[in-house]
Design an enzyme around this catalytic site. Structure first.
Site, PDB file in Angstrom:
ATOM      1  CG  HIS A  32      -0.517   7.575  -3.973  1.00  0.00           C
ATOM      2  ND1 HIS A  32       0.853   7.460  -3.901  1.00  0.00           N
ATOM      3  CD2 HIS A  32      -0.957   6.443  -4.594  1.00  0.00           C
ATOM      4  CE1 HIS A  32       1.220   6.312  -4.434  1.00  0.00           C
ATOM      5  NE2 HIS A  32       0.150   5.684  -4.874  1.00  0.00           N
ATOM      6  CG  ASN A  39      -0.548   8.460  -7.530  1.00  0.00           C
ATOM      7  OD1 ASN A  39      -0.871   9.623  -7.404  1.00  0.00           O
ATOM      8  ND2 ASN A  39      -1.441   7.484  -7.680  1.00  0.00           N
TER       9      ASN A  39
END
Length: 379
Positions: free
Chosen positions: A193, A199
């Protein structure tokens, strides 16, 4: 430390072999029978991937609306936010697709951040920068309680080193099957992430890029994002990731993720092949219909859009057939006069759906649902 690639089970290997076979067969069909409908199918699959991946993040635009936005339609009834997200994702997806056969391609941290800028640049702020690693913590909140972190990503100070490892791994020779590598790249990136936002879509896009780089199928036929965007699969997607725990633990076995990913590859291959067959049959039937009605054969592409997507706009028809504005308008007007199409809306926002004279047998072919097989039930 990255999440290591697990050893495949016998069932995994059988499913993967099935996927390879189906993709090779589809490649043969695309090359040996390059029907005119293939261009429309490529556009549909791209739009479907964009619509699905964005929908996972809460940006809901139908596939047909995405098709219209990609074609340059301005009067599509979606919010400005959803339009911006759609066009940004489509731009990045188009670039990814163009990289499938670049000889000197290499992965780098700069390249991955550049992709992120294409996706999130319109949202760039000092506190949530696009195209740069995040500067603070990031959490995936629980759907039922935003005060609870379903997942806490590694600290921001760990991100540069983890991404350097990931880039090195992406560029290294690996014994794993390319589809397995792509699945693991997705899992590693979404687990790290590295950005403040975007993401999930970046992780799915990286997987799409790696599948396209494999070179078996054209990029438009390679993505599993449309499969992931179906509500039941999205739910399972989050469940599989959630069962890995609420912190970054790369020492965990990723076998469940591989099984999930191989199911996605298999069922998306089934879906794409079914769409290919339906598109071809509908096109052939519409050619006969147009000939029987003494219509110009070029109107088949407009009628095919209606069969496969539910509607057609003048802009898309004009682009598909290389027509002038006046020619496209005249053809659609003639189809309305013949009762084959029916206009909806006024002026620039107008689109066309099936009329009372549209061939019902074509709609039956186009609208027949596909029954998907669970590949693991066979092995």
């Amino acid at each position: 430390m990255l999440i290591p690639t697990p050893k495949l089970t016998a069932s995994d290997s059988h499913v993967l072999a099935d996927v390879d076979r189906m993709r090779a067969e589809l490649r043969f069909e695309l090359q040996s029978k390059p029907g005119k409908w293939a261009g429309g199918l490529r556009k549909f699959l791209t739009a479907d991937a964009v619509a699905a991946s964005n929908s996972i993040e809460g940006f809901r635009v139908s596939t047909v609306d995405v098709e219209d936005l990609i074609a340059g339609e301005r009067d599509v009834e979606v919010s400005e936010e959803n339009k911006a997200e759609t066009l940004a994702y489509q731009q990045m997806m188009s670039y990814i697709q163009s990289l499938h056969d670049v000889d000197d391609f290499v992965y780098s941290q700069g390249f991955i951040n550049a992709l992120h800028w294409m996706l999130q640049g319109h949202r760039h702020t000092e506190s949530r920068p696009a195209g740069q690693w995040r500067r603070g913590p990031v959490y995936v909140t629980d759907a039922s309680d935003p005060r609870v972190a379903a997942y806490a990503a590694p600290g921001a100070d760990e991100v540069p080193a983890l991404m350097a490892q990931l880039v090195d791994w992406l560029n290294a020779d690996d014994d794993a099957h390319p589809l397995v590598q792509a699945a693991m790249a997705h899992l590693n990136l979404v687990s790290i992430h590295p950005w403040a936002d975007g993401n999930g879509r970046m992780s799915r896009s990286l997987q799409t890029l790696m599948i396209a780089r494999e070179g078996v199928l054209a990029p438009e036929f390679s993505s599993i994002e449309a499969w992931l965007g179906r509500s039941r699969n999205t739910w399972e997607y989050y469940q599989v990731l959630g069962r890995r725990g609420n912190t970054y633990r790369p020492d965990q076995d990723a076998a469940e993720w591989i099984r999930f990913s191989l199911t996605a590859y298999h069922q998306q291959a089934q879906t794409v092949h079914a769409r290919w067959v339906q598109s071809g049959r509908a096109w052939a039937m519409l050619e006969k219909f147009a000939a029987g009605m003494r219509l110009d054969e070029r109107v088949v592409s407009a009628l095919h859009d209606v069969a496969m997507s539910g509607r057609v706009r003048r802009t898309r028809y004009e682009q598909a057939e290389g027509l002038s504005l006046q020619q496209a308008q005249r053809d659609l007007r003639d189809l309305v006069a013949a009762g084959v199409l029916e206009p909806v809306g006024r002026t620039r926002a107008r689109f066309y759906t099936k009329g009372s004279g549209y061939p019902l047998d074509v709609l039956e072919v186009a609208e027949t649902p596909t029954t998907l097989e669970d590949p693991y039930r066979r092995h």
